[in-house]
Design an enzyme around this catalytic site. Structure first.
Site, PDB file in Angstrom:
ATOM      1  CG  HIS A  10      -1.706  -1.098   1.545  1.00  0.00           C
ATOM      2  ND1 HIS A  10      -3.047  -1.084   1.264  1.00  0.00           N
ATOM      3  CD2 HIS A  10      -1.449  -2.319   2.082  1.00  0.00           C
ATOM      4  CE1 HIS A  10      -3.579  -2.234   1.608  1.00  0.00           C
ATOM      5  NE2 HIS A  10      -2.634  -3.009   2.112  1.00  0.00           N
ATOM      6  CE1 TYR A  39      -2.116   0.003   4.868  1.00  0.00           C
ATOM      7  CE2 TYR A  39      -1.682   1.875   6.304  1.00  0.00           C
ATOM      8  CZ  TYR A  39      -2.288   1.334   5.175  1.00  0.00           C
ATOM      9  OH  TYR A  39      -3.061   2.132   4.387  1.00  0.00           O
ATOM     10  CG  HIS A 115      -5.162  -1.593  -1.299  1.00  0.00           C
ATOM     11  ND1 HIS A 115      -5.543  -0.356  -0.867  1.00  0.00           N
ATOM     12  CD2 HIS A 115      -6.181  -2.423  -0.972  1.00  0.00           C
ATOM     13  CE1 HIS A 115      -6.743  -0.433  -0.299  1.00  0.00           C
ATOM     14  NE2 HIS A 115      -7.152  -1.676  -0.353  1.00  0.00           N
ATOM     15  CE  LYS A 121      -9.512   2.425  -1.169  1.00  0.00           C
ATOM     16  NZ  LYS A 121      -9.189   2.805   0.160  1.00  0.00           N
ATOM     17  CB  CYS A 123      -3.569   2.237  -2.926  1.00  0.00           C
ATOM     18  SG  CYS A 123      -2.636   1.583  -1.550  1.00  0.00           S
TER      19      CYS A 123
END
Length: 135
Positions: A10, A39, A115, A121, A123
């Site tokens: 990420h 995380y 991710h 996204k 990401c």
């Protein structure tokens, strides 16, 4: 220990060059009602690697995958104008490779993903699966 078959990369979605710490992320995630940082590992701008949530605990970083994954995040991911961008420093790139290799040693069957493979996204703002396929 949990069975781990995914390592998910990420970004923090913070602007290029903005220092961000484990404590900052922990505050953000607690504000969302989580039990703390989601995380397991955080890579700072200088390439230093910092522990977040203990690996033996389920993360809170990728819906539907938290129970069987390790979440790794690097600080950055957007430009100062808010555009998604691969803002990793050279130190972060080297640290991510080092960390991912260590995680693959601990969890040899785990596949590395970004991710964005599991969510709509950008990401982590680069193709993590492709970049790390040789690890």
């Amino acid at each position: 220990m949990r069975k781990i078959d995914e390592i998910i990369v990420h970004c923090t979605a913070t602007p290029r060059g903005r220092e961000t710490t484990v404590a900052d992320i922990d505050l953000w995630h607690r504000a969302r009602g989580w039990k703390g940082i989601g995380y397991h590992w955080v890579v700072y701008l200088d390439g230093s690697i910092h522990a977040g949530r203990p690996e033996e605990k389920q993360g809170a970083h990728c819906s539907g995958h938290n129970g069987r994954s390790i979440g790794v995040v690097y600080v950055g991911g957007i430009e100062k104008d808010g555009r998604a961008s691969d803002t990793r420093t050279e130190a972060q790139k080297a640290a991510l490779i080092r960390l991912l290799r260590e995680l693959k040693e601990r969890y040899p069957g785990a596949k590395i993903h970004g991710h964005r493979e599991f969510a709509a996204k950008a990401c982590p703002c680069f193709d993590a699966k492709k970049e790390y396929e040789g690890l």
